[in-house]
Design a protein around this motif. Structure first.
Motif, PDB file in Angstrom:
ATOM      1  N   LYS A   9       0.802  -1.232   0.000  1.00 25.32           N
ATOM      2  CA  LYS A   9       0.000   0.000   0.000  1.00 25.32           C
ATOM      3  C   LYS A   9       0.831   1.276   0.000  1.00 25.32           C
ATOM      4  O   LYS A   9       0.283   2.377   0.096  1.00 25.32           O
ATOM      5  N   ALA A  10       2.154   1.152  -0.101  1.00 26.62           N
ATOM      6  CA  ALA A  10       3.017   2.336  -0.112  1.00 26.62           C
ATOM      7  C   ALA A  10       2.854   3.094  -1.432  1.00 26.62           C
ATOM      8  O   ALA A  10       2.391   2.534  -2.436  1.00 26.62           O
ATOM      9  N   PRO A  11       3.234   4.371  -1.471  1.00 26.00           N
ATOM     10  CA  PRO A  11       3.132   5.151  -2.714  1.00 26.00           C
ATOM     11  C   PRO A  11       3.986   4.562  -3.836  1.00 26.00           C
ATOM     12  O   PRO A  11       5.022   3.934  -3.589  1.00 26.00           O
ATOM     13  N   LEU A  12       3.540   4.783  -5.059  1.00 20.54           N
ATOM     14  CA  LEU A  12       4.311   4.362  -6.223  1.00 20.54           C
ATOM     15  C   LEU A  12       5.332   5.426  -6.582  1.00 20.54           C
ATOM     16  O   LEU A  12       5.157   6.607  -6.286  1.00 20.54           O
ATOM     17  N   GLU A  13       6.393   4.988  -7.254  1.00 22.49           N
ATOM     18  CA  GLU A  13       7.353   5.925  -7.822  1.00 22.49           C
ATOM     19  C   GLU A  13       7.552   5.568  -9.287  1.00 22.49           C
ATOM     20  O   GLU A  13       7.436   4.406  -9.688  1.00 22.49           O
ATOM     21  N   TYR A  14       7.822   6.588 -10.083  1.00 22.69           N
ATOM     22  CA  TYR A  14       7.973   6.416 -11.523  1.00 22.69           C
ATOM     23  C   TYR A  14       9.385   6.832 -11.913  1.00 22.69           C
ATOM     24  O   TYR A  14       9.779   7.984 -11.713  1.00 22.69           O
ATOM     25  N   LEU A  15      10.133   5.895 -12.468  1.00 22.27           N
ATOM     26  CA  LEU A  15      11.524   6.137 -12.833  1.00 22.27           C
ATOM     27  C   LEU A  15      11.604   6.788 -14.211  1.00 22.27           C
ATOM     28  O   LEU A  15      10.664   6.727 -15.007  1.00 22.27           O
ATOM     29  N   SER A  16      12.726   7.380 -14.513  1.00 18.66           N
ATOM     30  CA  SER A  16      12.897   8.055 -15.801  1.00 18.66           C
ATOM     31  C   SER A  16      13.289   7.096 -16.916  1.00 18.66           C
ATOM     32  O   SER A  16      13.195   7.432 -18.097  1.00 18.66           O
ATOM     33  N   GLU A  17      13.728   5.895 -16.558  1.00 19.21           N
ATOM     34  CA  GLU A  17      14.087   4.904 -17.569  1.00 19.21           C
ATOM     35  C   GLU A  17      13.798   3.507 -17.036  1.00 19.21           C
ATOM     36  O   GLU A  17      13.639   3.296 -15.831  1.00 19.21           O
ATOM     37  N   LEU A  25       4.291 -11.223  -7.431  1.00 16.40           N
ATOM     38  CA  LEU A  25       3.260 -12.261  -7.409  1.00 16.40           C
ATOM     39  C   LEU A  25       3.611 -13.464  -8.284  1.00 16.40           C
ATOM     40  O   LEU A  25       3.529 -14.604  -7.839  1.00 16.40           O
ATOM     41  N   CYS A  26       3.990 -13.220  -9.537  1.00 16.44           N
ATOM     42  CA  CYS A  26       4.280 -14.347 -10.440  1.00 16.44           C
ATOM     43  C   CYS A  26       5.773 -14.551 -10.663  1.00 16.44           C
ATOM     44  O   CYS A  26       6.177 -15.527 -11.283  1.00 16.44           O
ATOM     45  N   HIS A  27       6.582 -13.596 -10.198  1.00 10.97           N
ATOM     46  CA  HIS A  27       8.049 -13.645 -10.275  1.00 10.97           C
ATOM     47  C   HIS A  27       8.596 -13.540 -11.697  1.00 10.97           C
ATOM     48  O   HIS A  27       9.758 -13.845 -11.940  1.00 10.97           O
ATOM     49  N   LYS A  28       7.751 -13.086 -12.618  1.00 10.98           N
ATOM     50  CA  LYS A  28       8.245 -12.795 -13.963  1.00 10.98           C
ATOM     51  C   LYS A  28       9.166 -11.589 -13.905  1.00 10.98           C
ATOM     52  O   LYS A  28       8.906 -10.624 -13.188  1.00 10.98           O
ATOM     53  N   LYS A  29      10.242 -11.623 -14.677  1.00 12.77           N
ATOM     54  CA  LYS A  29      11.166 -10.498 -14.741  1.00 12.77           C
ATOM     55  C   LYS A  29      10.971  -9.752 -16.056  1.00 12.77           C
ATOM     56  O   LYS A  29      10.902 -10.369 -17.124  1.00 12.77           O
ATOM     57  N   GLU A  30      10.882  -8.436 -15.965  1.00  9.19           N
ATOM     58  CA  GLU A  30      10.712  -7.617 -17.158  1.00  9.19           C
ATOM     59  C   GLU A  30      11.122  -6.185 -16.848  1.00  9.19           C
ATOM     60  O   GLU A  30      11.266  -5.793 -15.685  1.00  9.19           O
ATOM     61  N   ALA A  31      11.300  -5.398 -17.895  1.00  5.27           N
ATOM     62  CA  ALA A  31      11.684  -3.999 -17.726  1.00  5.27           C
ATOM     63  C   ALA A  31      10.457  -3.156 -17.415  1.00  5.27           C
ATOM     64  O   ALA A  31       9.398  -3.330 -18.008  1.00  5.27           O
ATOM     65  N   GLY A 127       1.719   9.039 -18.662  1.00  9.35           N
ATOM     66  CA  GLY A 127       2.861   9.911 -18.421  1.00  9.35           C
ATOM     67  C   GLY A 127       4.039   9.642 -19.328  1.00  9.35           C
ATOM     68  O   GLY A 127       4.734  10.567 -19.746  1.00  9.35           O
ATOM     69  N   PHE A 128       4.258   8.365 -19.665  1.00  9.25           N
ATOM     70  CA  PHE A 128       5.449   8.002 -20.430  1.00  9.25           C
ATOM     71  C   PHE A 128       5.238   8.062 -21.941  1.00  9.25           C
ATOM     72  O   PHE A 128       6.174   8.288 -22.696  1.00  9.25           O
TER      73      PHE A 128
END
Length: 233
Positions: A9-17, A25-31, A127-128
Motif C-alpha cells: 500500500k506504499a506510494p508508487l514511484e515512476y523512474l525516468s528509464e 506475485l508471479c516472479h516474472k522479470k521484465e523492464a 505519463g510516459f
C-alpha cells in the motif's frame, strides 16, 4: 485506505528509464519504470487478474449508459484505484452501451477484441507515452465498431478523431493522473462523438466521484467530477 502498491500500500514511484524488475506475485522479470517506494513491482497481468470476468458480465448487461456500466466495473474487487485494467474497461463499457442502445455489433466478439487490445497498453502510458490508456480505449472502441484497419478511410479517420477528442479532454484538466477521472472524461467524449458521427444515442448519467478518499493525488476542485464541485453550485 489510499491504495497504491498492491503488496504494501506504499506510494508508487515512476523512474525516468526502464529497470529490470521481478513481479512480487508471479516472479516474472521484465523492464519497467514503475514500482513502489519499498521496491515492490506487480506486472500488468497480475494487476489485472479477474478482468476476464468482464466479458460475461457485459453480455448480461442491459444498460445503455456507459457511465453506469463503468461504475459497476470499477466497484468490482479486481479493479484498483489506478491501473491498466481501466484501459480495457472504458472500451468494454462503451461497446456494451453502444450495443444496448441499438448499435449493430457482435458484442461477444467485440468484447474479446477489446480485451486483447486494451491489455496491450501498459500502466503509466499516460505519463510516459503522452497518451492515457483510457483515451486510447475510447479510440479502440470506435475502431472496433467501425471495423477500422490501417487501410481504412473514413473509419480510420473516425478512430483517430475519437482518440484525439478523449486525450484533449484529459489534457485540458491536466495531471497528476487519475484513472477514474480520465476514464470518465473519455466516456463522456465518446458519448458525444458516437451521437454525432454514428447516430447512436447512448445514455449519460451524472458523474459524482466517490474515489477521492482513495487517491493520494486527487486534484480536488480542479476535477469536474469532484463532490466539491456540487457544494459550490
Amino acid at each position: 485506505m489510499k491504495e497504491e502498491c498492491l503488496i504494501c500500500k506504499a506510494p508508487l514511484e515512476y523512474l525516468s528509464e526502464d529497470v529490470e524488475m521481478e513481479c512480487e506475485l508471479c516472479h516474472k522479470k521484465e523492464a519497467s519504470k514503475t514500482r513502489c517506494v519499498n521496491g515492490h513491482y506487480v506486472c500488468s497481468e497480475c494487476h489485472m487478474q479477474g478482468i476476464d470476468r468482464l466479458v460475461g458480465i457485459c453480455l448480461e448487461e442491459t444498460s445503455g449508459d456507459p457511465v453506469e456500466i463503468l461504475n459497476r466495473m470499477m466497484a468490482m474487487p479486481f479493479c484498483h484505484m489506478h491501473g491498466p485494467e481501466h484501459h480495457v474497461m472504458v472500451g468494454m463499457a462503451l461497446l456494451t452501451a453502444y450495443k444496448n442502445s441499438g448499435g449493430d455489433l457482435d458484442l461477444k466478439k467485440a468484447l474479446a477484441e477489446m480485451n486483447s487490445r486494451g491489455r496491450s497498453v501498459p500502466g503509466g502510458a499516460c505519463g510516459f507515452w503522452g497518451a492515457c490508456g483510457a483515451g486510447l480505449s475510447a479510440g479502440m472502441f470506435v475502431s472496433i465498431v467501425t471495423g477500422s484497419t490501417p487501410l481504412g478511410v473514413e473509419n480510420f479517420a473516425l478512430s483517430h478523431k475519437m482518440t484525439a477528442s478523449a486525450l484533449n479532454a484529459i489534457g485540458e484538466i491536466g495531471g497528476p493522473r487519475c484513472c477514474k477521472r480520465d476514464s470518465y472524461l473519455s466516456i463522456l467524449q465518446a458519448v458525444k462523438f458516437v451521437k454525432e458521427h454514428l447516430g447512436i444515442q447512448m445514455k449519460q448519467s451524472e458523474i459524482i466521484c466517490s474515489y477521492s478518499g482513495r487517491n493520494n493525488q486527487c486534484i480536488g476542485q480542479r476535477c469536474p467530477f469532484s463532490p466539491l464541485q456540487k457544494t459550490k453550485e
